[in-house]
Design a protein around this motif. Structure first.
Motif, PDB file in Angstrom:
ATOM      1  N   ARG A  38       0.873  -1.108  -0.099  1.00 28.99           N
ATOM      2  CA  ARG A  38      -0.269  -0.050  -0.102  1.00 28.99           C
ATOM      3  C   ARG A  38       0.830   1.278   0.179  1.00 28.99           C
ATOM      4  O   ARG A  38       0.168   2.268  -0.311  1.00 28.99           O
ATOM      5  CB  ARG A  38      -0.864   0.169   1.382  1.00 28.99           C
ATOM      6  CG  ARG A  38      -0.065   0.032   2.562  1.00 28.99           C
ATOM      7  CD  ARG A  38      -0.923  -0.079   3.671  1.00 28.99           C
ATOM      8  NE  ARG A  38       0.163  -0.370   4.746  1.00 28.99           N
ATOM      9  CZ  ARG A  38      -0.307  -1.039   6.049  1.00 28.99           C
ATOM     10  NH1 ARG A  38      -1.410  -1.505   5.922  1.00 28.99           N
ATOM     11  NH2 ARG A  38       0.513  -1.368   6.774  1.00 28.99           N
ATOM     12  N   ASN A 107      -5.500  -5.762  14.371  1.00 28.70           N
ATOM     13  CA  ASN A 107      -4.432  -4.918  13.692  1.00 28.70           C
ATOM     14  C   ASN A 107      -4.300  -3.739  14.338  1.00 28.70           C
ATOM     15  O   ASN A 107      -5.023  -3.460  15.237  1.00 28.70           O
ATOM     16  CB  ASN A 107      -4.947  -4.710  12.223  1.00 28.70           C
ATOM     17  CG  ASN A 107      -6.248  -4.307  12.032  1.00 28.70           C
ATOM     18  OD1 ASN A 107      -6.747  -3.264  12.512  1.00 28.70           O
ATOM     19  ND2 ASN A 107      -7.107  -4.861  11.321  1.00 28.70           N
ATOM     20  N   GLY A 108      -3.536  -2.975  13.799  1.00 24.67           N
ATOM     21  CA  GLY A 108      -3.245  -1.485  14.178  1.00 24.67           C
ATOM     22  C   GLY A 108      -4.170  -0.679  14.499  1.00 24.67           C
ATOM     23  O   GLY A 108      -4.463   0.196  14.961  1.00 24.67           O
ATOM     24  N   THR A 109      -5.130  -0.737  13.144  1.00 23.58           N
ATOM     25  CA  THR A 109      -6.024   0.198  13.047  1.00 23.58           C
ATOM     26  C   THR A 109      -7.120  -0.051  13.954  1.00 23.58           C
ATOM     27  O   THR A 109      -7.885   0.975  14.554  1.00 23.58           O
ATOM     28  CB  THR A 109      -6.631   0.108  11.659  1.00 23.58           C
ATOM     29  OG1 THR A 109      -5.455   0.368  10.706  1.00 23.58           O
ATOM     30  CG2 THR A 109      -7.723   1.021  11.456  1.00 23.58           C
ATOM     31  N   THR A 133       1.576  10.935   8.480  1.00 20.33           N
ATOM     32  CA  THR A 133       1.481   9.673   8.982  1.00 20.33           C
ATOM     33  C   THR A 133       0.919   8.936   8.023  1.00 20.33           C
ATOM     34  O   THR A 133       0.375   9.300   6.995  1.00 20.33           O
ATOM     35  CB  THR A 133       0.540   9.835  10.237  1.00 20.33           C
ATOM     36  OG1 THR A 133       0.558   8.308  10.796  1.00 20.33           O
ATOM     37  CG2 THR A 133      -0.874  10.338   9.913  1.00 20.33           C
ATOM     38  N   PHE A 134       0.906   7.416   8.225  1.00 23.37           N
ATOM     39  CA  PHE A 134       0.077   6.511   7.477  1.00 23.37           C
ATOM     40  C   PHE A 134      -1.526   6.949   7.625  1.00 23.37           C
ATOM     41  O   PHE A 134      -1.767   7.216   8.713  1.00 23.37           O
ATOM     42  CB  PHE A 134       0.396   5.040   7.781  1.00 23.37           C
ATOM     43  CG  PHE A 134      -0.335   4.046   6.933  1.00 23.37           C
ATOM     44  CD1 PHE A 134      -0.286   3.999   5.696  1.00 23.37           C
ATOM     45  CD2 PHE A 134      -1.071   3.299   7.739  1.00 23.37           C
ATOM     46  CE1 PHE A 134      -1.032   2.971   4.973  1.00 23.37           C
ATOM     47  CE2 PHE A 134      -2.193   2.340   7.160  1.00 23.37           C
ATOM     48  CZ  PHE A 134      -1.853   2.193   5.704  1.00 23.37           C
ATOM     49  N   THR A 137      -4.129   6.578  10.924  1.00 24.90           N
ATOM     50  CA  THR A 137      -3.893   7.535  12.059  1.00 24.90           C
ATOM     51  C   THR A 137      -5.339   8.227  12.163  1.00 24.90           C
ATOM     52  O   THR A 137      -5.971   8.764  12.883  1.00 24.90           O
ATOM     53  CB  THR A 137      -2.738   8.227  12.223  1.00 24.90           C
ATOM     54  OG1 THR A 137      -1.753   7.321  11.880  1.00 24.90           O
ATOM     55  CG2 THR A 137      -2.837   8.826  13.607  1.00 24.90           C
ATOM     56  N   ASP A 207       0.379   6.715  18.996  1.00 23.39           N
ATOM     57  CA  ASP A 207       0.301   5.751  17.621  1.00 23.39           C
ATOM     58  C   ASP A 207       1.628   5.422  17.357  1.00 23.39           C
ATOM     59  O   ASP A 207       2.526   6.076  16.657  1.00 23.39           O
ATOM     60  CB  ASP A 207      -0.512   6.564  16.497  1.00 23.39           C
ATOM     61  CG  ASP A 207      -0.350   5.319  15.282  1.00 23.39           C
ATOM     62  OD1 ASP A 207       0.172   4.212  15.233  1.00 23.39           O
ATOM     63  OD2 ASP A 207      -1.023   5.671  14.155  1.00 23.39           O
ATOM     64  N   ALA A 209       2.270   2.390  16.042  1.00 28.88           N
ATOM     65  CA  ALA A 209       2.277   1.313  15.091  1.00 28.88           C
ATOM     66  C   ALA A 209       3.610   0.925  14.572  1.00 28.88           C
ATOM     67  O   ALA A 209       3.802  -0.261  14.320  1.00 28.88           O
ATOM     68  CB  ALA A 209       1.217   1.737  14.226  1.00 28.88           C
ATOM     69  N   GLU A 210       4.407   1.914  14.078  1.00 31.47           N
ATOM     70  CA  GLU A 210       5.696   1.761  13.636  1.00 31.47           C
ATOM     71  C   GLU A 210       6.933   1.644  14.465  1.00 31.47           C
ATOM     72  O   GLU A 210       7.977   1.530  14.164  1.00 31.47           O
ATOM     73  CB  GLU A 210       6.261   2.876  12.544  1.00 31.47           C
ATOM     74  CG  GLU A 210       4.959   2.975  11.361  1.00 31.47           C
ATOM     75  CD  GLU A 210       4.863   4.333  10.890  1.00 31.47           C
ATOM     76  OE1 GLU A 210       5.787   5.241  10.989  1.00 31.47           O
ATOM     77  OE2 GLU A 210       3.807   4.494  10.183  1.00 31.47           O
ATOM     78  N   SER A 231       1.305  -1.823  15.934  1.00 31.60           N
ATOM     79  CA  SER A 231       0.833  -2.722  14.858  1.00 31.60           C
ATOM     80  C   SER A 231       1.895  -3.867  14.665  1.00 31.60           C
ATOM     81  O   SER A 231       2.956  -3.758  14.851  1.00 31.60           O
ATOM     82  CB  SER A 231       0.838  -2.160  13.534  1.00 31.60           C
ATOM     83  OG  SER A 231       0.862  -2.920  12.469  1.00 31.60           O
ATOM     84  N   LYS A 236       6.416  -4.936  10.085  1.00 31.53           N
ATOM     85  CA  LYS A 236       6.711  -4.273  11.217  1.00 31.53           C
ATOM     86  C   LYS A 236       7.606  -5.088  11.974  1.00 31.53           C
ATOM     87  O   LYS A 236       8.234  -6.285  11.620  1.00 31.53           O
ATOM     88  CB  LYS A 236       5.372  -4.286  12.242  1.00 31.53           C
ATOM     89  CG  LYS A 236       4.319  -3.592  11.801  1.00 31.53           C
ATOM     90  CD  LYS A 236       4.798  -2.047  11.485  1.00 31.53           C
ATOM     91  CE  LYS A 236       3.490  -1.241  11.299  1.00 31.53           C
ATOM     92  NZ  LYS A 236       2.947  -1.271   9.941  1.00 31.53           N
TER      93      LYS A 236
HETATM   94  C1  LIG Z   1       1.120   5.182  12.004  1.00 32.68           C
HETATM   95  C2  LIG Z   1       0.397   4.096  11.580  1.00 32.68           C
HETATM   96  N1  LIG Z   1      -1.014   3.957  12.406  1.00 32.68           N
HETATM   97  C3  LIG Z   1      -1.562   2.723  12.306  1.00 32.68           C
HETATM   98  C4  LIG Z   1      -1.331   1.825  11.377  1.00 32.68           C
HETATM   99  C5  LIG Z   1      -2.335   0.765  11.094  1.00 32.68           C
HETATM  100  O1  LIG Z   1      -1.823  -0.557  11.509  1.00 32.68           O
HETATM  101  P1  LIG Z   1      -2.464  -1.834  10.806  1.00 32.68           P
HETATM  102  O2  LIG Z   1      -1.945  -1.876   9.466  1.00 32.68           O
HETATM  103  O3  LIG Z   1      -1.762  -2.897  11.651  1.00 32.68           O
HETATM  104  O4  LIG Z   1      -3.801  -1.561  10.861  1.00 32.68           O
HETATM  105  C6  LIG Z   1      -0.066   1.750  10.691  1.00 32.68           C
HETATM  106  C7  LIG Z   1       0.059   0.652   9.598  1.00 32.68           C
HETATM  107  O5  LIG Z   1       1.310   0.828   9.112  1.00 32.68           O
HETATM  108  C8  LIG Z   1       0.712   3.064  10.661  1.00 32.68           C
HETATM  109  O6  LIG Z   1       1.903   3.175  10.187  1.00 32.68           O
END
Ligand SMILES: Cc1ncc(COP(=O)(O)O)c(C=O)c1O
Length: 420
Positions: A38, A107-109, A133-134, A137, A207, A209-210, A231, A236
């Motif tokens: 992605r 998952n992180g989301t 950010t990705f 967030t 956050d 996640a990274e 995440s 990761k």
């Molecule tokens: C900063 C950030 N937040 C949230 C997420 C979401 O995590 P996930 O892909 O596990 O849902 C990511 C995913 O790479 C991320 O980089």
């Protein structure tokens, strides 16, 4: 025993094998998974030169026999959904970071959504979110009917700091929460951000996640009174393939975090005492997470070695994310290199991909994402614009070899020498 799954069998879709250790290209072919592709840009170019060259993938996980054994054990146990393995992973995550409470999710989301719901974020609320950010967030805030109020980044660290947050809070005094992001695995200035949050009586959601396994002033991320999310996606530092976790030391939040993870169902079956959704992981994912967590320090050491080699050997050509003294353990989920300007970055990116080095351009800031612009209009964040324009992220991953690192360095050096 740790070993990579190798051999002649083709990898299942979305499950590349680790390096096989033989043949001209030691990085096995394959793609991480749909989600891992992605990143903006990416690369699939092919040409004559590349056919003879090594291919270095952007990120290859180290998933093999340990994980296969762990999954097999779960499959044979008769308990596949969230259960004993998830509980064990939660205990081991708490032991690893020192956090009092760990809640593992799918998952992180989901971790972000669960944390935001638990913190009481809902329709009409304003939430400060970094623009650099990705997308998850910001989209998790939008999913709850709240509005992300974007904060520009610090051009050295790419994170938001107290100055950036205070500037935006002055214009949005009714904001309900502050979200910070440890971009690419670099811990934010947590003491300073916590100070701002406390001054304005706002919850801080980190956050990370990274940034799993990262440390701020010698203390592991997650081991705080604020809420931190991680995440465990396949690219990761530690993976459950898809997975995530929420950590906090606050006793008053943990029951709600757990309820929200499972439809808000209370002690009585089918009686829902809170708003919640299904954020549950399976025990199959959690078993993979346990196997991975045991190797976390080795993975972080490898990522640190890769980052140091890039910075040492490419420092004459490229600039890098600055690591302040407080960020005592950055964990390099992504390695971001900066060219002089966008034109040079784009040429370098093209050259790398044409010579077997898979890169990403992470990521257009939120205020440049078409969906965000359509919905919320134009927002000025000039520092994030200037930063994004120069960034190319180089390969880094748990299964990267010295030869892979050497190839990346060689191709970048050739580019700057003007080689064809
Ligand atoms: C900063 C950030 N937040 C949230 C997420 C979401 O995590 P996930 O892909 O596990 O849902 C990511 C995913 O790479 C991320 O980089």
């Amino acid at each position: 025993m740790e070993s990579n799954m190798t051999g002649s069998a083709s990898p299942p879709p979305g499950y590349p094998l680790s390096p096989s250790g033989s043949g001209p290209s030691t990085t096995a072919p394959g793609r991480l998974s749909e989600g891992a592709e992605r990143g903006v840009g990416g690369s699939e170019p092919r040409n004559e030169t590349m056919a003879q060259e090594r291919k270095v993938f952007w990120s290859v996980p180290d998933v093999g026999e340990d994980e296969a054994r762990a999954v097999n054990e779960v499959l044979k146990s008769g308990w596949l959904g969230m259960g004993p393995k998830t509980k064990q992973l939660e205990q081991e995550l708490s032991a690893y970071t020192g956090a009092k409470h760990s809640v593992v999710v799918n998952n992180g989301t989901s971790a972000l959504l669960d944390a935001l719901i638990t913190l009481g974020i809902g329709p009409g609320d304003e939430v400060l979110v970094p623009t650099y950010t990705f997308v998850a967030t910001a989209s998790s805030v939008i999913a709850l009917g709240a509005k992300p109020i974007l904060v520009d980044c610090d051009p050295d660290t790419f994170n938001v700091g107290p100055k950036e947050v205070e500037t935006v809070l002055a214009k949005h005094p009714k904001a309900k929460a502050i979200v910070c992001v440890d971009v690419a695995g670099l811990p934010c200035d947590l003491d300073a951000l916590r100070g701002v949050a406390e001054k304005h009586h706002l919850p801080l959601l980190e956050d990370a996640a990274e940034a799993f396994a990262g440390e701020y002033r010698g203390k592991r991320l997650g081991n705080y009174d604020h809420v931190t999310i991680f995440s465990f996606h396949i690219a990761k530092q530690v993976t459950m393939v898809e997975g995530g976790a929420i950590q906090t030391n606050r006793d008053d939040l943990v029951d709600r975090l757990r309820l929200v993870r499972s439809h808000g169902e209370g002690k009585e079956k089918y009686v829902h005492v809170e708003f919640g959704l299904n954020f549950r992981p399976t025990d199959i994912q959690s078993a993979i997470g346990i196997a991975q967590l045991r190797k976390a320090d080795r993975y972080i050491a490898l990522r640190d070695k890769i980052a140091r080699r890039y910075m040492h050997e490419l420092g004459g050509h490229l600039a890098f994310q600055k690591v302040p003294d407080y960020a005592t353990r950055p964990t390099w989920m992504i390695f971001m290199a900066l060219a002089q300007n966008k034109e040079e970055r784009d040429r370098l990116n093209q050259y790398l991909n044409a010579h077997g080095v898979d890169t990403r351009l992470p990521w257009p800031p939120i205020h440049r994402q078409p969906y965000f612009v359509q919905r919320f209009g134009h927002v000025e964040c000039p520092k994030a614009d200037a930063t994004f324009a120069r960034i190319v992220s180089l390969p880094i991953g748990n299964a990267m070899t010295d030869e892979d690192i050497g190839h990346v360095i060689d191709v970048v050096t050739r580019f700057y020498k003007g080689a064809p």
